[in-house]
Scaffold this active site. Structure first.
Site, mmCIF file in Angstrom:
data_model
loop_
_atom_site.group_PDB
_atom_site.id
_atom_site.type_symbol
_atom_site.label_atom_id
_atom_site.label_comp_id
_atom_site.label_asym_id
_atom_site.label_seq_id
_atom_site.Cartn_x
_atom_site.Cartn_y
_atom_site.Cartn_z
ATOM 1 N N LYS A 1 43.126 37.555 18.081
ATOM 2 C CA LYS A 1 41.820 38.191 18.298
ATOM 3 C C LYS A 1 41.621 38.457 19.783
ATOM 4 O O LYS A 1 42.258 37.855 20.652
ATOM 5 C CB LYS A 1 40.679 37.303 17.772
ATOM 6 C CG LYS A 1 40.512 35.949 18.470
ATOM 7 C CD LYS A 1 39.720 36.012 19.767
ATOM 8 C CE LYS A 1 39.647 34.677 20.489
ATOM 9 N NZ LYS A 1 39.056 34.805 21.847
ATOM 10 N N ALA B 1 45.974 31.471 25.898
ATOM 11 C CA ALA B 1 45.840 32.854 26.347
ATOM 12 C C ALA B 1 44.457 33.449 26.102
ATOM 13 O O ALA B 1 44.153 34.520 26.607
ATOM 14 C CB ALA B 1 46.889 33.720 25.637
ATOM 15 N N ASP C 1 36.246 29.726 16.792
ATOM 16 C CA ASP C 1 36.805 31.042 16.492
ATOM 17 C C ASP C 1 37.430 31.125 15.099
ATOM 18 O O ASP C 1 37.783 32.217 14.646
ATOM 19 C CB ASP C 1 37.884 31.415 17.515
ATOM 20 C CG ASP C 1 37.314 31.673 18.901
ATOM 21 O OD1 ASP C 1 36.089 31.870 19.014
ATOM 22 O OD2 ASP C 1 38.101 31.672 19.867
ATOM 23 N N LEU D 1 43.609 34.313 23.035
ATOM 24 C CA LEU D 1 43.881 35.234 21.944
ATOM 25 C C LEU D 1 43.702 34.594 20.569
ATOM 26 O O LEU D 1 43.980 35.225 19.547
ATOM 27 C CB LEU D 1 45.303 35.800 22.075
ATOM 28 C CG LEU D 1 45.566 36.601 23.351
ATOM 29 C CD1 LEU D 1 47.045 36.965 23.456
ATOM 30 C CD2 LEU D 1 44.699 37.856 23.394
#
Length: 352
Positions: free
Chosen positions: A11, A100, A139, A102
């Site tokens: 993401k 990261a 998340d 992500l």
């Protein structure tokens, strides 16, 4: 069915506003999530008992098995449904770099929840899966259905964005420096910067690195304008309204981020002359004079560079390779935002 494979999609945060510190110790957020075609692969196989995990690919050195969100997701469902969920052997093929911003770990946890639901025919509804996902991490709920959503609360309170806002496929160059960022440290640094009693160093000159200020001059929120740009397919409006409140604290902690963002922005600036010769990328006027936009994803350390066409994204990756090689072993790849078809095809037969 004794085994199943699941794609765990990365993401990005195209918008991230920190709304303050909450009583529970977390920070409140307003963020626009988009899922990416970069994915880890999870293979889940029924086993005699317990949960086992084998990792391949991107290094997870030093991470204990029980600290991995994929392992935690499997263990949580086994405890929640004793007698219905048996043992499971997990094989995780890592492609999303760790540390990261992500969402690689979150994506893995979500993939295991979805995979075990199918593997053991639990029939869990969306809200139940989201409740388990929220227990794993902020998340993880988005990663269950990673097309596009606004996240509030800790990021787990989701509002899907309109279909028209996901139909514009964005090509994304991901650049992760050879170091990770600690999410906890970045949020801790945000607080003094937001109060104005801490120094961001040079963060004020780092492009979009700032804290707060996520309103346009006319008082319309950047998020609203960003969403309008996506709906109306206006790249310049999208680029102008992408923001990340965590850039300033991340840059103040890790000064090397300046070097990477400078290299990326120089690469973007060099693209028009390169593309004129190939006849690609359409008219620069359509892009507000800029072909793409670079933004730190989440708390970093990866930068996501957004384009509306594949050609300039591929060319940027080519342009950046020599500079990144001189700066160390960076991760770079070209991907795109997800479509509904990508998500519907995330399950497959497990291969030996």
């Amino acid at each position: 069915m004794d085994s199943i494979s699941v794609k765990a999609f990365a993401k990005v945060n195209m918008h991230l506003k920190v709304t303050g510190k909450r009583p529970d110790g977390y920070h409140g957020l307003e963020t626009l999530f988009r899922g990416l075609g970069l994915f880890d692969s999870l293979v889940l196989e029924k086993s005699g008992g317990g949960v086992s995990l084998v990792c391949e690919g991107e290094s997870l050195a030093g991470l204990r098995e029980q600290a991995n969100l994929a392992w935690q997701a499997a263990d949580m469902l086994r405890r929640a449904y004793p007698g219905r969920v048996g043992g499971v052997a997990l094989r995780l093929i890592k492609r999303i770099p760790a540390g990261a911003g992500l969402g690689g770990g979150s994506a893995d946890g979500a993939a295991v929840l979805l995979g075990l639901d199918k593997l053991y025919s639990l029939g869990l509804d969306r809200e139940t899966l989201r409740a388990y996902a929220a227990r794993l991490g902020s998340d993880v709920p988005f990663c269950l259905e990673p097309l596009g959503a606004i996240g509030r609360g800790r990021g787990e309170e989701l509002e899907p964005i309109a279909a028209a806002e996901t139909e514009l496929v964005l090509w994304v160059v991901l650049v992760k420096p050879p170091f990770a960022m600690s999410t906890g440290e970045v949020y801790a640094r945000w607080e003094p910067l937001a109060r104005g009693d801490g120094s961001a160093g040079e963060a004020g000159s780092a492009g979009d690195a700032h804290v707060g200020g996520l309103q346009t001059a006319a008082g319309v929120s950047r998020l609203a304008e960003l969403r309008r740009g996506l709906r109306e397919r206006k790249p310049a409006l999208v680029w102008d309204n992408m923001s990340n409140d965590l850039e300033a604290p991340a840059f103040s902690i890790e000064k090397r981020l300046y070097d990477y963002k400078s290299l990326i922005e120089e690469g973007i600036a060099a693209l028009p002359s390169r593309l004129k010769g190939s006849g690609g990328a359409g008219s620069l006027a359509e892009y507000g004079g800029r072909l793409g936009k670079a933004l730190l994803s989440g708390s970093g350390s990866a930068f996501a560079v957004y384009f509306t066409e594949e050609e300039p994204a591929r060319l940027l990756a080519e342009v950046l390779e020599p500079g990144l090689s001189r700066m160390g072993r960076a991760f770079i790849t070209v991907t795109r935002t997800l479509t509904a078809e990508d998500i519907s095809a995330r399950f497959g037969e497990a291969k030996p």
